[in-house]
Write a protein that holds these residues in place. Structure first.
Motif, short mmCIF file in Angstrom:
data_model
loop_
_atom_site.label_atom_id
_atom_site.label_comp_id
_atom_site.label_asym_id
_atom_site.label_seq_id
_atom_site.Cartn_x
_atom_site.Cartn_y
_atom_site.Cartn_z
N ALA A 1 21.86 -5.87 42.76
CA ALA A 1 21.77 -4.48 43.23
C ALA A 1 20.40 -3.88 42.93
CB ALA A 1 22.87 -3.65 42.59
N VAL B 1 17.90 -5.40 45.50
CA VAL B 1 18.08 -4.84 46.84
C VAL B 1 17.69 -3.37 46.86
CG1 VAL B 1 19.81 -4.30 48.62
CG2 VAL B 1 19.86 -6.52 47.46
N GLY B 2 17.96 -2.67 45.78
CA GLY B 2 17.68 -1.24 45.70
C GLY B 2 16.20 -0.90 45.79
N PRO C 1 17.24 -0.49 55.74
CA PRO C 1 18.58 -1.07 55.65
C PRO C 1 18.65 -2.54 56.05
CG PRO C 1 18.72 1.12 56.58
CD PRO C 1 17.26 0.78 56.49
N ARG D 1 17.08 -4.66 53.48
CA ARG D 1 17.93 -4.71 52.28
C ARG D 1 18.89 -5.89 52.35
NH1 ARG D 1 20.17 0.74 49.52
NH2 ARG D 1 18.20 1.39 48.60
N VAL D 2 19.49 -6.07 53.51
CA VAL D 2 20.43 -7.19 53.67
C VAL D 2 19.69 -8.51 53.50
CG1 VAL D 2 22.05 -8.33 55.23
CG2 VAL D 2 21.93 -5.82 55.17
N GLN E 1 29.70 -5.33 47.90
CA GLN E 1 28.27 -5.02 47.86
C GLN E 1 27.62 -5.33 49.21
OE1 GLN E 1 27.15 -7.39 44.28
NE2 GLN E 1 26.07 -5.53 43.63
N THR F 1 28.57 -2.83 51.94
CA THR F 1 27.84 -1.56 51.84
C THR F 1 26.47 -1.67 52.48
OG1 THR F 1 29.00 -0.93 49.81
CG2 THR F 1 26.88 0.13 50.24
N TRP F 2 25.76 -2.74 52.18
CA TRP F 2 24.41 -2.91 52.73
C TRP F 2 24.42 -3.22 54.22
CZ3 TRP F 2 23.92 -6.39 47.92
CH2 TRP F 2 23.65 -5.59 46.79
N ALA G 1 25.20 -0.13 56.46
CA ALA G 1 24.06 0.79 56.60
C ALA G 1 23.15 0.40 57.76
CB ALA G 1 23.26 0.83 55.30
N THR G 2 23.25 -0.85 58.23
CA THR G 2 22.43 -1.28 59.38
C THR G 2 23.10 -0.93 60.70
OG1 THR G 2 23.43 -3.48 59.64
CG2 THR G 2 21.65 -3.26 58.02
N THR H 1 29.60 -7.96 58.54
CA THR H 1 29.80 -8.17 57.10
C THR H 1 30.34 -9.56 56.77
OG1 THR H 1 30.10 -5.83 56.56
CG2 THR H 1 31.10 -7.42 55.08
#
Length: 200
Positions: free
Chosen positions: A76, A79-80, A85, A88-89, A138, A141-142, A145-146, A151
């Motif tokens: 996390a 990625v943070g 977005p 991040r993935v 997790q 969530t990421w 956001a895209t 998923t």
């Protein structure tokens, strides 16, 4: 009369015990490690060890639970640090590549534990499933956001990379999975940009 053990000493000894158990279990396998080896590595007496954990199974569950917090926390944090977005993935797979390349990498501790004890220990099975569900959440969530409904595919690619790297000893599956995820997420020159990033 010996002085009472303080709460701080209990905390320190418990962490020392978990550190020793995790290293031994991850490097050698859970069933191959007897409690005498844990005693030697931790420097704690068996009597003290069993005051913390009544059975080896309890120690294994506690070790997996603590490792889960550290493992997912590290992911996390990595990625943070990424703002976009989509990136991040993809950063999930950059983090996996770094993990796969670490000295002493032996694959997924939870899959390993499941392979050894999943059929005989309900407590271990529950802990393994909890970790995998939390990891999937997790990723969800990421990915959400895209705006892409992928998923499950991203999660399965991550899990597949972990298993393949653990068996092969090669970190390359992280880069290969990253390319596939880049294509899934779309965007201009998705695959080519992912290849350049994973090669750098």
């Amino acid at each position: 009369m010996p002085s009472a053990v303080t709460e701080e000493q209990n905390r320190v000894d418990r962490e020392v015990l978990l550190d020793a158990a995790e290293k031994l279990f991850y490097e050698n396998g859970i069933q191959a490690v007897g409690m005498d080896k844990v005693r030697t590595a931790s420097g704690l007496s068996l009597k003290r060890i069993y005051r913390f954990f009544e059975a080896k199974e309890d120690l294994v569950v506690a070790m997996l639970r603590r490792r889960d917090q550290r493992w997912r926390g590290s992911l996390a944090a990595h990625v943070g640090r990424v703002a976009d977005p989509r990136e991040r993935v993809l950063a999930v797979f950059d983090w996996l590549a770094e993990w796969f390349a670490e000295p002493g990498f032996r694959g997924c501790a939870w899959i390993n534990a499941h392979g050894e004890l999943g059929a005989s220990s309900e407590a271990v099975l529950t802990e393994v499933r909890a970790h995998k569900q939390a990891f999937r959440e997790q990723i969800d969530t990421w990915v959400r956001a895209t705006g892409s409904p992928v998923t499950e595919a991203v999660y399965l690619l991550a899990e597949g990379a972990i298993v393949t790297a653990g068996i092969s000893g090669d970190p390359e599956p992280a880069g290969q999975a990253r390319e596939a995820v880049a294509a899934l997420l779309g965007g201009p020159n998705a695959i080519e940009s992912s290849r350049r990033a994973s090669a750098s």
